[in-house]
Design a protein around this motif. Structure first.
Motif, PDB file in Angstrom:
ATOM      1  N   LEU A  47      -5.597   2.933  15.047  1.00  0.00           N
ATOM      2  CA  LEU A  47      -5.527   1.970  16.255  1.00  0.00           C
ATOM      3  C   LEU A  47      -5.135   0.738  15.869  1.00  0.00           C
ATOM      4  N   ILE A  48      -4.019  -0.085  15.932  1.00  0.00           N
ATOM      5  CA  ILE A  48      -3.814  -1.322  15.683  1.00  0.00           C
ATOM      6  C   ILE A  48      -3.350  -2.077  16.964  1.00  0.00           C
ATOM      7  N   ALA A  90       6.058  -8.355   8.839  1.00  0.00           N
ATOM      8  CA  ALA A  90       7.460  -8.872   8.484  1.00  0.00           C
ATOM      9  C   ALA A  90       7.901  -9.294   9.807  1.00  0.00           C
ATOM     10  N   SER A  91       7.493  -9.007  10.857  1.00  0.00           N
ATOM     11  CA  SER A  91       8.031  -9.305  12.592  1.00  0.00           C
ATOM     12  C   SER A  91       7.340 -10.596  12.676  1.00  0.00           C
ATOM     13  N   ALA A  92       6.057 -10.868  12.212  1.00  0.00           N
ATOM     14  CA  ALA A  92       5.366 -11.969  12.614  1.00  0.00           C
ATOM     15  C   ALA A  92       4.179 -12.238  11.374  1.00  0.00           C
ATOM     16  N   THR A 125       0.953   5.319   4.686  1.00  0.00           N
ATOM     17  CA  THR A 125       1.487   5.466   5.808  1.00  0.00           C
ATOM     18  C   THR A 125       0.913   4.365   6.717  1.00  0.00           C
ATOM     19  N   LEU A 126      -0.294   3.868   6.875  1.00  0.00           N
ATOM     20  CA  LEU A 126      -0.783   3.077   7.761  1.00  0.00           C
ATOM     21  C   LEU A 126      -0.371   1.655   7.031  1.00  0.00           C
ATOM     22  N   LEU A 127      -0.386   1.519   5.777  1.00  0.00           N
ATOM     23  CA  LEU A 127      -0.152   0.154   5.187  1.00  0.00           C
ATOM     24  C   LEU A 127       1.540  -0.338   5.478  1.00  0.00           C
ATOM     25  N   LYS A 128       2.258   0.836   5.485  1.00  0.00           N
ATOM     26  CA  LYS A 128       3.696   0.619   5.775  1.00  0.00           C
ATOM     27  C   LYS A 128       3.793   0.063   6.942  1.00  0.00           C
ATOM     28  N   GLY A 129       3.190   0.594   8.064  1.00  0.00           N
ATOM     29  CA  GLY A 129       3.363   0.241   9.316  1.00  0.00           C
ATOM     30  C   GLY A 129       2.905  -1.156   9.424  1.00  0.00           C
ATOM     31  N   LEU A 130       1.946  -1.487   8.857  1.00  0.00           N
ATOM     32  CA  LEU A 130       1.045  -3.122   8.681  1.00  0.00           C
ATOM     33  C   LEU A 130       2.256  -3.908   8.173  1.00  0.00           C
ATOM     34  N   HIS A 188       5.976   7.986  -7.952  1.00  0.00           N
ATOM     35  CA  HIS A 188       4.705   7.224  -7.752  1.00  0.00           C
ATOM     36  C   HIS A 188       5.037   5.624  -7.835  1.00  0.00           C
ATOM     37  N   THR A 189       6.033   5.350  -7.797  1.00  0.00           N
ATOM     38  CA  THR A 189       6.544   3.745  -7.926  1.00  0.00           C
ATOM     39  C   THR A 189       6.744   3.411  -6.147  1.00  0.00           C
ATOM     40  N   LYS A 190       6.474   4.410  -5.266  1.00  0.00           N
ATOM     41  CA  LYS A 190       6.828   4.175  -3.932  1.00  0.00           C
ATOM     42  C   LYS A 190       5.327   3.726  -3.451  1.00  0.00           C
ATOM     43  N   LEU A 191       4.537   4.055  -3.990  1.00  0.00           N
ATOM     44  CA  LEU A 191       3.007   3.844  -3.635  1.00  0.00           C
ATOM     45  C   LEU A 191       2.588   2.515  -3.964  1.00  0.00           C
ATOM     46  N   THR A 192       3.285   1.490  -3.168  1.00  0.00           N
ATOM     47  CA  THR A 192       3.100  -0.086  -3.320  1.00  0.00           C
ATOM     48  C   THR A 192       2.902  -0.325  -1.916  1.00  0.00           C
ATOM     49  N   HIS A 193       2.555  -1.511  -1.650  1.00  0.00           N
ATOM     50  CA  HIS A 193       2.765  -2.462  -0.498  1.00  0.00           C
ATOM     51  C   HIS A 193       2.391  -3.832  -0.930  1.00  0.00           C
ATOM     52  N   GLN A 194       2.834  -4.859  -0.221  1.00  0.00           N
ATOM     53  CA  GLN A 194       2.838  -6.333  -0.418  1.00  0.00           C
ATOM     54  C   GLN A 194       1.891  -7.209   0.408  1.00  0.00           C
ATOM     55  N   LEU A 195       1.002  -6.466   1.113  1.00  0.00           N
ATOM     56  CA  LEU A 195      -0.256  -7.203   1.861  1.00  0.00           C
ATOM     57  C   LEU A 195      -1.239  -7.445   0.974  1.00  0.00           C
ATOM     58  N   PRO A 196      -1.511  -8.738   0.614  1.00  0.00           N
ATOM     59  CA  PRO A 196      -2.576  -9.291  -0.452  1.00  0.00           C
ATOM     60  C   PRO A 196      -4.078  -8.898   0.320  1.00  0.00           C
TER      61      PRO A 196
END
Length: 601
Positions: free
Chosen positions: A392-393, A447-449, A437-442, A494-502
């Motif tokens: 739930l976000i 990116a939008s705000a 999956t959750l991180l990609k949604g976040l 495995h290189t796709k297992l990333t995200h940019q959120l600090p």
């Protein structure tokens, strides 16, 4: 004619503040049996059920053991008897009870000595209050006990003069349900149910009655304190609830409350049945959650019926607005009302609701298998991936009255994610895929705000695991052992297992922010190899960390953290849940401050 077949109580041990609801089976005039109530306002063929609750009083003094509240106390700690706030904790049923509880009990003495005020008994400072004196042998400490009958007057209850053959019945309720109060402690309750004539009010036949055991006080654990971790004393203020709040800061609570359907006596046989019952746990959990007075509350394992009937209306009374996402039920069976989910609450005076996103991992699994899995393997793939977990976000707009105005004039937003990841420990690939999956949604929301983010919940994964590593490092090393479990190849490449959120774990602040004044004792409850709590989940068969509060470190900073619990203190009750703590998890709470930047919450 209406008649009562039998009555009984689900639990014979009544607890202060915990509603008692008897089971009443009646035979209706049509000869059918039913448990439906027949109140005076809606009689059945001229008859109704009359209820009475009585307190059975006698002149026998009764004192309750503070460790085993179903037992009568025979010993009292002298030190505690002189400290008013500790009197309820001073009673023990046997010398063994006292010795077994000593390690935990000693901390009460140490805290009391440290917090001694000038108007307290001066003997406190000269007797056993000093920590050095308390470090002596346990046998020596046993001298601090009185026999309850010969020592100071028991805390519960006062004398009652015998009447009518040794007891006095004091009517305390005239409804089917009754909630014991403090005056009932130490007394037996009597429930009476009888058929009465709606016109004459005369009773028909003999009443059906139940006698309970003695009413016990609701166990009250020592309050957990909020510990500053930033090394700076921030000027705070008192809000309308009398809570100290730093200017511009806000608090976030995350707590898996253990759903009633999961609280089985087989799994938690060490917890007394009365303490494992939902009526007791409900009351205890609400008291704990409300007591934290968090601005944002993220709960997991909240049953759908309990959310709508209990948590939403009760927390609304305390100024919260409620949002909820139930787990999907493609796998789970039974009544949908008993299926649990995630509930997020926020204080209406601190935030307003902007947007809500429901994340159903089942839908993501369907999309994934449609895109990547050959037709012949789709059924097996869905059987592995579809586990009904959700997130739930919510996006909230801050309306802190003392927050400096954003010079850009933009709305001050924060994003809060609340999730409960799959529990099966052998499905390492599924856990990692759900978190990714959750991180990609976040990331899409970010990116939008440009918005500060909090990611809270029960991730059912320990520090150092692949999901935890992905969260805090932004990637997973291809050689990580968890990646070896991937029968569907959903984690490749495995290189796709990333995200940019600090993202940073809030509780790592106990370590990352240096020693700080008074932080050393709290660091002992942190695993210095992972900078995470030693445990957030403590049962007889498992102890470890599954719960986290992550935050974006470029937009938020941690001001303070709710202190962690000590394992030795919990083990006096074997494990969680216990009479004091009503979940197998502990609550986590962090106070955050928005960092100054062009766009901030």
């Amino acid at each position: 004619m209406l008649s009562v077949i039998r009555v009984h109580l689900p639990s014979e041990i009544p607890i202060v503040g915990c509603e008692l609801t008897p089971y009443v089976l009646v035979r209706r005039p049509d000869k059918n049996s039913a448990t439906d109530d027949v109140p005076e306002s809606a009689p059945l063929e001229g008859y109704f059920l009359r209820y009475r609750w009585y307190r059975v009083q006698s002149d026998k003094k009764v004192t309750i053991c503070s460790v085993h509240p179903t037992e009568q106390a025979t010993l009292q700690c002298v030190f505690c008897s002189k400290r008013r706030s500790l009197v309820p904790k001073s009673y023990h049923c046997t010398p063994k009870c006292f010795t077994d509880a000593w390690q935990h009990h000693r901390t009460l003495h140490e805290r009391a000595a440290a917090e001694k005020t000038p108007n307290e008994d001066d003997d406190l400072g000269r007797n056993n209050s000093a920590p050095g004196a308390l470090a002596g042998s346990l046998s020596g400490s046993m001298s601090n006990l009185n026999i309850a009958n010969n020592g100071p007057a028991p805390f519960y209850p006062s004398n009652i003069t015998q009447k009518n053959g040794g007891e006095t019945l004091v009517e305390v309720g005239a409804c089917k349900t009754y909630t014991p109060i403090a005056d009932d402690i130490g007394h037996v309750l009597k429930f009476e149910c009888v058929v009465a004539n709606a016109e004459t009010k005369q009773i028909m036949g003999h009443p059906s009655t139940i006698l309970t055991s003695r009413v016990i006080p609701a166990p009250s654990p020592s309050p957990r304190k909020l510990v500053p971790v930033n090394g700076v004393d921030v000027m705070g203020h008192l809000d309308q609830d009398g809570r100290i709040q730093s200017a511009g800061s806000f608090t976030v609570l995350s707590y898996n409350i253990l759903s009633d359907t999961s609280a089985s006596s087989d799994l938690y046989s060490y917890c007394p049945p009365w303490a494992l019952s939902w009526p007791y746990r409900r009351q205890n959990l609400l008291r704990e959650i409300v007591g934290y007075r968090a601005d944002v509350v993220c709960l997991q394992e909240v049953q759908s019926d309990h959310f709508h009937e209990i948590f939403a209306p009760e927390l609304e009374k305390h100024g919260y607005q409620a949002l909820y996402k139930r787990k999907t039920n493609e796998v789970l069976s039974g009544s949908t009302s008993a299926i649990d989910g995630c509930a997020t609450f926020f204080r209406r005076d601190r935030f307003s609701h902007v947007k809500k996103y429901d994340v159903e991992f089942n839908k993501a699994a369907q999309s994934l298998t449609d895109a990547l899995v050959p037709q012949a393997q789709k059924r097996a793939a869905l059987n592995r991936l579809v586990k009904d977990n959700i997130a739930l976000i919510v996006v909230l707009e801050a309306k802190f009255g003392n927050q400096p105005t954003d010079p850009s004039g933009k709305r001050q937003l924060i994003c809060v994610a609340n999730t409960h990841v799959n529990v099966q420990q052998d499905l390492k690939d599924v856990k990692l895929w759900q978190v990714h999956t959750l991180l990609k949604g976040l990331e899409k929301i970010a990116a939008s705000a440009d918005i500060p983010m909090l990611v809270c919940g029960d991730f059912n994964t320990t520090p150092g695991s692949a999901p935890h590593t992905l969260l805090v490092m932004g990637k997973v090393d291809p050689s990580h052992p968890d990646l070896a479990v991937d029968p569907l190849n959903i984690l490749r490449p495995h290189t796709k297992l990333t995200h940019q959120l600090p993202l940073v774990s809030a509780y790592s602040s106990f370590v990352r922010n240096g020693m700080g004044v008074g932080l050393e004792q709290h660091r002992r409850r942190i695993d210095l190899n992972t900078n995470e709590p030693l445990f957030t989940n403590c049962t007889r068969d498992f102890i470890g960390t599954h719960d986290y509060i992550f935050y974006t470190a470029d937009t938020l900073m941690v001001e303070s953290l709710l202190e962690l619990l000590d394992e030795d203190g919990l083990r006096k009750d074997t494990a969680l849940p216990s009479p004091e703590w009503s979940s197998n998890h502990i609550a986590l709470l962090a106070e955050f401050r928005c960092m100054p930047r062009t766009r901030r919450c």
